[in-house]
Design an enzyme around this catalytic site. Structure first.
Site, PDB file in Angstrom:
ATOM      1  N   SER A 127      17.371   0.031  15.078  1.00 29.73           N
ATOM      2  CA  SER A 127      18.331   0.569  16.163  1.00 29.73           C
ATOM      3  C   SER A 127      18.116  -0.327  16.921  1.00 29.73           C
ATOM      4  O   SER A 127      16.789  -1.444  17.517  1.00 29.73           O
ATOM      5  CB  SER A 127      18.049   2.267  16.588  1.00 29.73           C
ATOM      6  OG  SER A 127      19.308   2.172  18.134  1.00 29.73           O
ATOM      7  N   TYR A 144      12.396   7.839  20.446  1.00 33.14           N
ATOM      8  CA  TYR A 144      13.416   7.388  19.275  1.00 33.14           C
ATOM      9  C   TYR A 144      13.397   5.642  18.852  1.00 33.14           C
ATOM     10  O   TYR A 144      12.682   5.220  17.966  1.00 33.14           O
ATOM     11  CB  TYR A 144      14.906   7.382  19.663  1.00 33.14           C
ATOM     12  CG  TYR A 144      15.661   7.245  19.149  1.00 33.14           C
ATOM     13  CD1 TYR A 144      15.501   7.984  17.736  1.00 33.14           C
ATOM     14  CD2 TYR A 144      16.476   6.121  18.984  1.00 33.14           C
ATOM     15  CE1 TYR A 144      17.171   6.670  17.438  1.00 33.14           C
ATOM     16  CE2 TYR A 144      17.518   5.374  18.876  1.00 33.14           C
ATOM     17  CZ  TYR A 144      17.978   6.326  17.259  1.00 33.14           C
ATOM     18  OH  TYR A 144      18.375   5.617  16.126  1.00 33.14           O
TER      19      TYR A 144
END
Length: 221
Positions: free
Chosen positions: A145, A158
């Site tokens: 990501s 995350y």
């Protein structure tokens, strides 16, 4: 099917029941691959298979919890037995999210994110690499990501998990390039998928429109 670039190849995608995973599964099928559609949800996996079949492609659904190594090993074995005898491309796409800075991240949150986003990627690579070595090579693609490259507010757990994906990718790439295994990751920004819609609705009830616009403004596209 639009082309035959991957004809005779088997491509496995985790988290392929929706969103980015489903889009990748459809794209590989359009290129002639036999696609192993892997998801924790049988219903969603079968829905992706139905889309591929309707377009003239070849796919089979596999139910697997990426956080469970035994299930992942069994899934790899089943794919090899039921497709072309090997896995040419393995895509670790399954993942979950969490909102919160370090003070808003409990131990249970860290464990939940780690189990899927970090251990799940490890399980996939651990399970498929021996078969790729035996077959003479293969390709592994991990879904990291933009959060692994830049700081994003309220995404502590995350971001931790996606940073781990990035560094695991570099390690495996270095260790197995001489075995003809290419290991890469991609670091997308926000992509509008059902995952994002559900994430915004769950974490920002009543503020969905404002939060979505904020997420969209974070990147130039």
């Amino acid at each position: 099917m639009s082309n035959t670039l991957y004809e005779g190849k088997t491509v496995a995608v985790t988290g392929a029941g929706s969103g980015i995973g489903q889009a990748m599964a459809l794209t590989f099928a359009e290129s002639g691959a036999q696609v192993a559609v892997i998801d924790i949800s049988s219903e969603q996996a079968e829905a992706t298979v139905a889309l591929i079949s309707a377009a003239g492609g070849v796919a089979k659904a596999y139910v697997c919890d990426a956080s469970q190594q035994s299930q992942t090993i069994e899934t790899v074995a089943a794919i090899i037995a039921q497709h072309t005898g090997r896995v040419d491309v393995w895509i670790n796409n399954a993942g979950i999210a969490h909102v919160g800075n370090i003070e808003g991240t409990q131990e249970s949150d860290m464990d939940r994110i780690y189990a899927v986003n970090v251990k799940g990627v490890y399980n996939g690579m651990f399970s498929v690499i021996p078969t790729m070595i035996e077959a003479g090579g293969g390709v592994i693609l991990n879904m990291a990501s933009i959060a692994s490259k830049v700081g994003i507010s309220d995404r502590f757990a995350y971001s931790m998990s996606k940073g781990a994906v990035l560094t695991m990718t570099l390690s495996v790439a270095k260790d197995y390039v001489d075995k003809h295994i290419r290991c890469n990751c991609i670091c997308p920004g926000r992509v509008h998928t059902p995952f994002v819609d559900g994430f915004v609705k769950q974490n920002y009830p009543g503020e969905e429109k404002e939060v979505f616009e904020k997420l969209a403004a974070f990147q130039p596209m």
